[in-house]
Scaffold this motif. Structure first.
Motif, PDB file in Angstrom:
ATOM      1  N   GLN A   1       0.828  -1.204   0.000  1.00 22.83           N
ATOM      2  CA  GLN A   1       0.000   0.000   0.000  1.00 22.83           C
ATOM      3  C   GLN A   1       0.863   1.256   0.000  1.00 22.83           C
ATOM      4  OE1 GLN A   1      -2.231  -0.859   3.562  1.00 22.83           O
ATOM      5  NE2 GLN A   1      -3.998  -1.598   2.413  1.00 22.83           N
ATOM      6  N   GLU A   2       1.891   1.251   0.813  1.00 23.58           N
ATOM      7  CA  GLU A   2       2.757   2.425   0.941  1.00 23.58           C
ATOM      8  C   GLU A   2       3.434   2.775  -0.383  1.00 23.58           C
ATOM      9  OE1 GLU A   2       6.896   2.544   3.106  1.00 23.58           O
ATOM     10  OE2 GLU A   2       5.305   2.880   4.564  1.00 23.58           O
ATOM     11  N   VAL A   3       3.980   1.777  -1.048  1.00 24.23           N
ATOM     12  CA  VAL A   3       4.675   2.039  -2.311  1.00 24.23           C
ATOM     13  C   VAL A   3       3.675   2.450  -3.394  1.00 24.23           C
ATOM     14  CG1 VAL A   3       6.132   1.034  -4.121  1.00 24.23           C
ATOM     15  CG2 VAL A   3       6.593   0.495  -1.707  1.00 24.23           C
ATOM     16  N   LEU A   4       2.535   1.771  -3.452  1.00 23.96           N
ATOM     17  CA  LEU A   4       1.532   2.146  -4.451  1.00 23.96           C
ATOM     18  C   LEU A   4       1.065   3.585  -4.267  1.00 23.96           C
ATOM     19  CD1 LEU A   4      -0.717  -1.046  -4.714  1.00 23.96           C
ATOM     20  CD2 LEU A   4       0.873  -0.176  -6.427  1.00 23.96           C
ATOM     21  N   ARG A   5       0.877   4.003  -3.036  1.00 23.02           N
ATOM     22  CA  ARG A   5       0.343   5.344  -2.779  1.00 23.02           C
ATOM     23  C   ARG A   5       1.295   6.455  -3.216  1.00 23.02           C
ATOM     24  NH1 ARG A   5      -2.260   3.124   2.719  1.00 23.02           N
ATOM     25  NH2 ARG A   5      -4.422   2.983   2.021  1.00 23.02           N
ATOM     26  N   ARG A   6       2.563   6.130  -3.417  1.00 24.67           N
ATOM     27  CA  ARG A   6       3.488   7.134  -3.946  1.00 24.67           C
ATOM     28  C   ARG A   6       3.140   7.501  -5.384  1.00 24.67           C
ATOM     29  NH1 ARG A   6       8.937   3.755  -2.476  1.00 24.67           N
ATOM     30  NH2 ARG A   6       8.648   3.683  -0.208  1.00 24.67           N
ATOM     31  N   HIS A   7       2.445   6.603  -6.076  1.00 26.16           N
ATOM     32  CA  HIS A   7       2.258   6.742  -7.512  1.00 26.16           C
ATOM     33  C   HIS A   7       0.799   6.796  -7.950  1.00 26.16           C
ATOM     34  CE1 HIS A   7       6.559   5.753  -8.087  1.00 26.16           C
ATOM     35  NE2 HIS A   7       6.377   4.878  -7.129  1.00 26.16           N
ATOM     36  N   LEU A   8      -0.131   6.417  -7.085  1.00 27.67           N
ATOM     37  CA  LEU A   8      -1.532   6.299  -7.494  1.00 27.67           C
ATOM     38  C   LEU A   8      -2.083   7.612  -8.041  1.00 27.67           C
ATOM     39  CD1 LEU A   8      -3.124   4.257  -4.554  1.00 27.67           C
ATOM     40  CD2 LEU A   8      -2.803   3.475  -6.910  1.00 27.67           C
ATOM     41  N   PRO A   9      -2.845   7.536  -9.139  1.00 27.05           N
ATOM     42  CA  PRO A   9      -3.608   8.716  -9.562  1.00 27.05           C
ATOM     43  C   PRO A   9      -4.729   8.955  -8.557  1.00 27.05           C
ATOM     44  CG  PRO A   9      -4.263   6.805 -10.844  1.00 27.05           C
ATOM     45  CD  PRO A   9      -3.105   6.369  -9.996  1.00 27.05           C
TER      46      PRO A   9
ATOM     47  N   ASP B   1      -6.845   0.579 -23.596  1.00 31.82           N
ATOM     48  CA  ASP B   1      -6.886   1.959 -23.095  1.00 31.82           C
ATOM     49  C   ASP B   1      -8.106   2.249 -22.216  1.00 31.82           C
ATOM     50  OD1 ASP B   1      -4.574   2.533 -24.660  1.00 31.82           O
ATOM     51  OD2 ASP B   1      -5.869   2.797 -26.402  1.00 31.82           O
ATOM     52  N   SER B   2      -8.460   1.277 -21.352  1.00 32.84           N
ATOM     53  CA  SER B   2      -9.695   1.440 -20.580  1.00 32.84           C
ATOM     54  C   SER B   2      -9.469   1.638 -19.081  1.00 32.84           C
ATOM     55  CB  SER B   2     -10.615   0.236 -20.795  1.00 32.84           C
ATOM     56  OG  SER B   2      -9.928  -0.979 -20.614  1.00 32.84           O
ATOM     57  N   PHE B   3      -8.206   1.617 -18.629  1.00 35.81           N
ATOM     58  CA  PHE B   3      -7.929   1.781 -17.197  1.00 35.81           C
ATOM     59  C   PHE B   3      -6.778   2.765 -16.992  1.00 35.81           C
ATOM     60  CE2 PHE B   3      -9.955  -2.331 -17.598  1.00 35.81           C
ATOM     61  CZ  PHE B   3     -10.847  -2.339 -16.542  1.00 35.81           C
ATOM     62  N   ASP B   4      -6.770   3.375 -15.822  1.00 37.93           N
ATOM     63  CA  ASP B   4      -5.693   4.285 -15.455  1.00 37.93           C
ATOM     64  C   ASP B   4      -4.545   3.568 -14.760  1.00 37.93           C
ATOM     65  OD1 ASP B   4      -7.090   6.864 -16.126  1.00 37.93           O
ATOM     66  OD2 ASP B   4      -8.501   6.052 -14.653  1.00 37.93           O
ATOM     67  N   LEU B   5      -4.835   2.404 -14.187  1.00 35.73           N
ATOM     68  CA  LEU B   5      -3.849   1.652 -13.418  1.00 35.73           C
ATOM     69  C   LEU B   5      -4.134   0.173 -13.534  1.00 35.73           C
ATOM     70  CD1 LEU B   5      -1.691   1.197 -11.123  1.00 35.73           C
ATOM     71  CD2 LEU B   5      -3.548   1.614  -9.493  1.00 35.73           C
ATOM     72  N   ALA B   6      -3.090  -0.619 -13.744  1.00 33.59           N
ATOM     73  CA  ALA B   6      -3.206  -2.079 -13.716  1.00 33.59           C
ATOM     74  C   ALA B   6      -2.311  -2.629 -12.612  1.00 33.59           C
ATOM     75  CB  ALA B   6      -2.801  -2.684 -15.056  1.00 33.59           C
ATOM     76  N   LEU B   7      -2.885  -3.497 -11.808  1.00 28.31           N
ATOM     77  CA  LEU B   7      -2.115  -4.225 -10.804  1.00 28.31           C
ATOM     78  C   LEU B   7      -1.865  -5.635 -11.314  1.00 28.31           C
ATOM     79  CD1 LEU B   7      -4.037  -3.303  -7.503  1.00 28.31           C
ATOM     80  CD2 LEU B   7      -2.128  -2.092  -8.580  1.00 28.31           C
ATOM     81  N   LEU B   8      -0.611  -6.046 -11.258  1.00 30.62           N
ATOM     82  CA  LEU B   8      -0.223  -7.435 -11.538  1.00 30.62           C
ATOM     83  C   LEU B   8       0.525  -7.932 -10.292  1.00 30.62           C
ATOM     84  CD1 LEU B   8       1.151  -7.285 -15.196  1.00 30.62           C
ATOM     85  CD2 LEU B   8      -0.634  -8.834 -14.425  1.00 30.62           C
TER      86      LEU B   8
ATOM     87  N   GLY C   1       0.689   6.081 -20.808  1.00 30.89           N
ATOM     88  CA  GLY C   1       1.225   6.790 -19.655  1.00 30.89           C
ATOM     89  C   GLY C   1       0.636   6.350 -18.335  1.00 30.89           C
ATOM     90  N   GLY C   2      -0.343   5.417 -18.366  1.00 32.21           N
ATOM     91  CA  GLY C   2      -0.946   4.914 -17.133  1.00 32.21           C
ATOM     92  C   GLY C   2       0.007   4.012 -16.366  1.00 32.21           C
ATOM     93  N   LEU C   3      -0.327   3.780 -15.121  1.00 32.36           N
ATOM     94  CA  LEU C   3       0.549   3.026 -14.223  1.00 32.36           C
ATOM     95  C   LEU C   3       0.308   1.526 -14.294  1.00 32.36           C
ATOM     96  CD1 LEU C   3       0.453   5.174 -10.966  1.00 32.36           C
ATOM     97  CD2 LEU C   3       2.454   4.747 -12.388  1.00 32.36           C
ATOM     98  N   ILE C   4       1.399   0.783 -14.106  1.00 27.69           N
ATOM     99  CA  ILE C   4       1.339  -0.671 -13.977  1.00 27.69           C
ATOM    100  C   ILE C   4       2.217  -1.052 -12.792  1.00 27.69           C
ATOM    101  CG2 ILE C   4       1.821  -2.894 -15.065  1.00 27.69           C
ATOM    102  CD1 ILE C   4       1.438  -1.491 -17.770  1.00 27.69           C
ATOM    103  N   ALA C   5       1.653  -1.785 -11.841  1.00 26.19           N
ATOM    104  CA  ALA C   5       2.393  -2.254 -10.670  1.00 26.19           C
ATOM    105  C   ALA C   5       2.528  -3.764 -10.763  1.00 26.19           C
ATOM    106  CB  ALA C   5       1.670  -1.863  -9.383  1.00 26.19           C
ATOM    107  N   VAL C   6       3.759  -4.245 -10.662  1.00 26.30           N
ATOM    108  CA  VAL C   6       4.055  -5.657 -10.896  1.00 26.30           C
ATOM    109  C   VAL C   6       4.798  -6.226  -9.694  1.00 26.30           C
ATOM    110  CG1 VAL C   6       5.131  -7.312 -12.454  1.00 26.30           C
ATOM    111  CG2 VAL C   6       4.316  -5.112 -13.352  1.00 26.30           C
ATOM    112  N   ALA C   7       4.266  -7.295  -9.123  1.00 24.60           N
ATOM    113  CA  ALA C   7       4.929  -7.973  -8.006  1.00 24.60           C
ATOM    114  C   ALA C   7       5.581  -9.256  -8.496  1.00 24.60           C
ATOM    115  CB  ALA C   7       3.933  -8.276  -6.897  1.00 24.60           C
ATOM    116  N   ALA C   8       6.679  -9.609  -7.846  1.00 21.24           N
ATOM    117  CA  ALA C   8       7.381 -10.859  -8.146  1.00 21.24           C
ATOM    118  C   ALA C   8       7.942 -11.424  -6.851  1.00 21.24           C
ATOM    119  CB  ALA C   8       8.502 -10.619  -9.153  1.00 21.24           C
TER     120      ALA C   8
END
Length: 267
Positions: free
Chosen positions: A32-40, A104-111, A138-145
């Motif tokens: 949550q903390e890292v995502l909130r640095r970047h969330l629209p 082009d239908s979302f502002d952010l994708a979580l993976l 230009g939208g955000l993508i967050a990827v966990a591994a």
């Protein structure tokens, strides 16, 4: 869709419980903390790909985001629908490698899960490319591994490494990143791929993503069960979180964390 043993694993294990109680919340709070640095700003549209039963979708929906969750496990989708219904969120069955969603239908994708279980590099690149396709330019993508060294450290922390069968699994993990649990031993996870930080960054780049940040989420704290009691106090929790923050971007220590989180933008 998922390999059968992966589906069986998630059908029998309440995965979201792992990060919503005890020291497991370290992963949730740091994500949550890292995502909130970047969330629209809300009410931006979020697609939570491989979002499980909705642990991340829930807090985003409660924060005012318009969330659509995709997961290949029917039980997860049913649970996510129940969680998201009040906030207008939706959930559907689907595969990260081929999303039934318009471009082009979302502002952010979580993976935050699919790359864990795609053992073929081509499949991981497809999942990344699909996330980029459904996100606006230009939208955000967050990827966990999962870190390449996760089973080694987990085996030491919980004693599994003293079993020759587990050591053989770890040797393969370290060699090529493919984690297999052929005898379906409890608590030894299921078929998965474990990344080196530099390989996760390279895959994101090959999929056309522009990397903003790559961090190790939990640091050493996740491997120390003796911290459970400390975690239950406000002061102890803050110290454990501060310790993770202190090394999150240190190149030599990224892979110490069980999980890596990459933040990127779509082309």
């Amino acid at each position: 869709m998922l390999e059968p043993e992966i589906g069986d694993h998630y059908a029998s294990v309440p995965e979201d419980d792992r990060i919503t109680s005890g020291l497991g919340r370290l992963e949730l709070l740091r994500t949550q903390e890292v995502l909130r640095r970047h969330l629209p700003a809300p009410p931006a549209a979020v697609v939570d790909i491989g979002g499980g039963a909705g642990v991340h979708a829930r807090w985003l929906s409660e924060a005012g985001y318009r969330v659509h969750l995709i997961d290949p496990v029917p039980r997860h989708v049913e649970a996510a629908r129940a969680l998201l219904e009040a906030g207008g969120g939706t959930a559907a069955l689907g595969d990260a490698r081929g999303l039934d969603l318009p471009a082009d239908s979302f502002d952010l994708a979580l993976l935050l899960g699919p790359l864990y279980h795609l053992t073929e590099r081509a499949d991981r690149l497809r999942a990344l490319a699909e996330a980029a396709r459904v996100v606006k330019g230009g939208g955000l993508i967050a990827v966990a591994a999962i870190s390449r060294f996760a089973s080694l450290f987990d085996g030491l922390a919980r004693g599994f490494l003293f079993d020759p069968e587990f050591r053989a699994i770890v040797e393969r993990d370290l060699r090529d990143g493919e984690h297999r649990n052929p005898n379906h031993r409890p608590h030894w996870f299921t078929t998965a791929y474990f990344h080196r930080p530099e390989d996760l960054r390279a895959e994101a780049g090959e999929a056309g993503l522009q990397v903003r940040e790559l961090v190790g989420l939990e640091g050493l704290g996740a491997w120390l069960p003796q911290l459970e009691d400390r975690w239950e106090t406000e002061d102890g929790r803050q110290i454990i979180l501060d310790a993770a923050r202190a090394v999150e971007s240190e190149p030599a220590l990224l892979a110490l964390s069980p999980h890596l989180l990459l933040i990127a933008t779509a082309p």
